[in-house]
Design a protein around this motif. Structure first.
Motif, PDB file in Angstrom:
ATOM      1  N   UNK A 133     -86.294 -27.588-108.160  1.00 50.92           N
ATOM      2  CA  UNK A 133     -84.872 -27.266-108.331  1.00 50.92           C
ATOM      3  C   UNK A 133     -84.659 -26.263-109.455  1.00 50.92           C
ATOM      4  N   UNK A 134     -85.488 -26.349-110.508  1.00 48.49           N
ATOM      5  CA  UNK A 134     -85.388 -25.372-111.598  1.00 48.49           C
ATOM      6  C   UNK A 134     -85.732 -23.975-111.094  1.00 48.49           C
ATOM      7  N   UNK A 135     -86.812 -23.867-110.314  1.00 49.57           N
ATOM      8  CA  UNK A 135     -87.215 -22.570-109.766  1.00 49.57           C
ATOM      9  C   UNK A 135     -86.154 -22.042-108.805  1.00 49.57           C
ATOM     10  N   UNK A 136     -85.594 -22.922-107.979  1.00 48.77           N
ATOM     11  CA  UNK A 136     -84.552 -22.507-107.040  1.00 48.77           C
ATOM     12  C   UNK A 136     -83.339 -21.976-107.793  1.00 48.77           C
ATOM     13  N   UNK A 137     -82.972 -22.672-108.871  1.00 45.11           N
ATOM     14  CA  UNK A 137     -81.828 -22.245-109.669  1.00 45.11           C
ATOM     15  C   UNK A 137     -82.094 -20.892-110.324  1.00 45.11           C
ATOM     16  N   UNK A 138     -83.322 -20.693-110.841  1.00 45.23           N
ATOM     17  CA  UNK A 138     -83.661 -19.426-111.483  1.00 45.23           C
ATOM     18  C   UNK A 138     -83.607 -18.284-110.474  1.00 45.23           C
ATOM     19  N   UNK A 139     -84.134 -18.518-109.270  1.00 45.91           N
ATOM     20  CA  UNK A 139     -84.154 -17.487-108.232  1.00 45.91           C
ATOM     21  C   UNK A 139     -82.739 -17.050-107.865  1.00 45.91           C
ATOM     22  N   UNK A 140     -81.825 -18.020-107.764  1.00 44.70           N
ATOM     23  CA  UNK A 140     -80.456 -17.720-107.344  1.00 44.70           C
ATOM     24  C   UNK A 140     -79.483 -17.631-108.511  1.00 44.70           C
ATOM     25  N   UNK A 141     -80.014 -17.524-109.721  1.00 40.54           N
ATOM     26  CA  UNK A 141     -79.145 -17.511-110.899  1.00 40.54           C
ATOM     27  C   UNK A 141     -78.184 -16.326-110.880  1.00 40.54           C
ATOM     28  N   UNK A 142     -78.684 -15.176-110.492  1.00 42.04           N
ATOM     29  CA  UNK A 142     -77.825 -13.985-110.484  1.00 42.04           C
ATOM     30  C   UNK A 142     -76.666 -14.152-109.510  1.00 42.04           C
ATOM     31  N   UNK A 143     -76.965 -14.666-108.301  1.00 42.39           N
ATOM     32  CA  UNK A 143     -75.906 -14.911-107.327  1.00 42.39           C
ATOM     33  C   UNK A 143     -74.917 -15.945-107.837  1.00 42.39           C
ATOM     34  N   UNK A 144     -75.458 -16.962-108.522  1.00 38.96           N
ATOM     35  CA  UNK A 144     -74.597 -18.010-109.056  1.00 38.96           C
ATOM     36  C   UNK A 144     -73.645 -17.453-110.098  1.00 38.96           C
ATOM     37  N   UNK A 145     -74.160 -16.640-111.018  1.00 42.06           N
ATOM     38  CA  UNK A 145     -73.322 -16.027-112.046  1.00 42.06           C
ATOM     39  C   UNK A 145     -72.271 -15.102-111.454  1.00 42.06           C
TER      40      UNK A 145
END
Length: 279
Positions: free
Chosen positions: A258-270
């Motif tokens: 989940x940490x890796x998934x969050x990092x991968x999609x962090x830009x989209x999330x922001x």
């Protein structure tokens, strides 16, 4: 530099320092968990949990990997979470387009009902859905978990997106209608491109929430071959007496995806959060 600029620069530095301190506080449990995951039990007993590992080892991680059949559990969690995230987003968009833009008759009452359903605790749902899925032969299958969490996540997504689509600029919708666009074309070519950032946030949340779910999978997935990562950790704790380093290794391995998934999609999330704030 004038006085107002000087004050603003100091306030910016103060905010930055506070944010850094907040980040350290938030990451502190993860740092401690990582340090203990690479310790031997001797190191842990001698120096406690707040020291760096004197003899770094991956024996705890390797042991949990083998004992819990982690690759199978990881594959199950990944499959379930991805399918639920995709289906949840699709259903949320279609429902919200109908309720927020299509102005279905009684849409406010429908949204109110969905909001009330979101407030219902999962414990209240267990017995009814257990009985229902037992009768239709879907108990102890991954499909049952996919159906349950797709409905739960899409209910939340519908409630959120319908409020966003309810404030969608009418001028844009009228322009697409004048240009001869059908409802479907308006959704695909007009609504989705504008709201894509918000939808991407929902996708990330749906994936992470489904990955971390424990109670309903625990009640529905009995076979080892169907269980998910959180169940692997809980089952290992129930079957074996684990030392602190093995427990830390198992927890870290369970959190990493989940940490890796969050990092991968962090830009989209922001981008999605900023886009929502601007709107």
């Amino acid at each position: 530099m004038n006085k107002s600029q000087h004050i603003r620069s100091w306030s910016d530095w103060l905010v930055l320092i506070l944010l850094l301190l907040g980040a350290v506080v938030m990451l502190f449990p993860l740092i401690i968990l990582t340090m203990n995951a690479f310790k031997t039990i001797g190191d842990y007993n001698a120096a406690g949990p707040l020291t760096l590992p004197a003899h770094p080892t991956m024996s705890g991680i390797v042991g949990f990997w083998k004992t819990s059949n982690f690759p199978v559990k990881f594959g199950n969690s990944l499959l379930i979470s991805l399918i639920v995230a995709v289906l949840g987003v699709v259903i949320s968009v279609l429902n919200s387009f109908a309720l927020g833009i299509g102005k279905v008759k009684g849409n406010r009452w429908i949204i109110l009902a969905i909001m009330l359903a979101n407030m219902m605790p999962q414990e209240a749902l267990l017995f009814p859905i257990y009985t229902m899925f037992k009768q239709v032969g879907l108990y102890n299958t991954q499909l049952s978990i996919i159906i349950i969490f797709t409905i739960i996540q899409s209910a939340y997504g519908t409630y959120l997106l319908s409020s966003v689509y309810g404030t969608f600029p009418q001028a844009i919708l009228e322009a697409s209608t004048i240009d001869g666009a059908s409802r479907w074309q308006t959704l695909i070519k007009v609504v989705l491109p504008i709201s894509w950032q918000t939808i991407s946030v929902l996708f990330v949340f749906f994936f992470v929430w489904t990955w971390n779910e424990y109670m309903i999978p625990m009640a529905f997935l009995m076979d080892d071959s169907t269980q998910t990562v959180p169940l692997a950790l809980a089952t290992l704790q129930g079957q074996h007496t684990m030392d602190a380093t093995t427990l830390a290794s198992a927890s870290l391995l369970s959190l990493l995806p989940t940490i890796l998934f969050f990092i991968i999609f962090q830009r989209k999330l922001n981008q999605g959060i900023v886009a929502g704030a601007v709107k």
